[in-house]
Design a protein around this motif. Structure first.
Motif, short mmCIF file in Angstrom:
data_model
loop_
_atom_site.label_atom_id
_atom_site.label_comp_id
_atom_site.label_asym_id
_atom_site.label_seq_id
_atom_site.Cartn_x
_atom_site.Cartn_y
_atom_site.Cartn_z
N ASP A 52 35.31 54.96 46.03
CA ASP A 52 35.10 56.18 46.45
C ASP A 52 35.73 57.27 45.39
OD1 ASP A 52 38.00 55.86 46.79
OD2 ASP A 52 37.93 55.48 48.65
N ASP A 53 36.04 58.12 45.92
CA ASP A 53 36.26 59.56 44.87
C ASP A 53 37.81 58.97 44.21
OD1 ASP A 53 34.08 60.89 45.76
OD2 ASP A 53 35.37 62.30 46.87
N ILE A 54 38.47 58.43 44.89
CA ILE A 54 39.91 58.04 44.59
C ILE A 54 40.03 57.00 43.46
CG2 ILE A 54 42.21 57.11 45.47
CD1 ILE A 54 41.40 58.30 48.25
N ASN A 55 39.19 55.81 43.58
CA ASN A 55 39.01 54.74 42.87
C ASN A 55 38.13 54.48 41.93
OD1 ASN A 55 37.22 53.65 44.39
ND2 ASN A 55 38.21 51.93 45.03
N THR A 57 37.20 56.08 39.13
CA THR A 57 37.56 56.07 37.48
C THR A 57 38.04 54.67 37.19
OG1 THR A 57 39.63 56.87 38.06
CG2 THR A 57 37.84 58.35 37.36
N SER A 58 38.38 53.81 38.35
CA SER A 58 39.00 52.38 37.93
C SER A 58 37.91 51.37 37.53
CB SER A 58 39.86 51.93 38.93
OG SER A 58 40.79 52.81 39.25
N GLU A 63 29.73 45.83 36.16
CA GLU A 63 30.36 44.34 35.71
C GLU A 63 32.00 44.61 36.16
OE1 GLU A 63 31.67 42.56 31.45
OE2 GLU A 63 29.85 43.13 31.72
N SER A 64 32.59 45.64 35.87
CA SER A 64 33.88 45.60 36.26
C SER A 64 33.85 45.70 37.89
CB SER A 64 34.35 47.07 35.82
OG SER A 64 33.90 48.25 36.50
N VAL A 65 33.02 46.09 38.62
CA VAL A 65 33.18 46.15 40.02
C VAL A 65 32.84 44.51 40.50
CG1 VAL A 65 31.80 46.74 42.24
CG2 VAL A 65 32.11 48.58 40.50
#
Length: 87
Positions: A52-55, A57-58, A63-65
């Motif tokens: 969502d909007d909060i995470n 950028t993480s 691939e990272s998901v």
């Protein structure tokens, strides 16, 4: 719904309220629990991540998901195994 490889499916959903997200997960699990192949029930590793909007950028890319989801599923598997050993 996308098939990635090695029996891995990815389901992408639009922005959903948490209650609808939980219902869809529960409904999908119930449907998978009904599957039977000959006299065996397949077992599934299950993971999910709500970006969502909060995470957002993480997670820079798919691939990272997927790494995050795979780590969560591995943790769940270890926890389930340890529960069985403790019984």
């Amino acid at each position: 719904m996308y098939y990635l490889e090695d029996g891995t499916f990815l389901i992408l959903s639009y922005n959903l309220p948490d209650i609808i997200f939980a219902y869809q997960n529960q409904s999908t699990r119930a449907g998978l629990d009904e599957l039977q192949i000959n006299s065996s029930k397949p077992q599934f590793k299950w993971g999910h991540l709500k970006v969502d909007d909060i995470n957002a950028t993480s997670f820079k890319n798919l691939e990272s998901v997927m790494r995050h989801i795979e780590r969560d599923m591995e943790t769940d598997l270890v926890v389930e195994y340890l529960r069985g050993v403790q019984r």
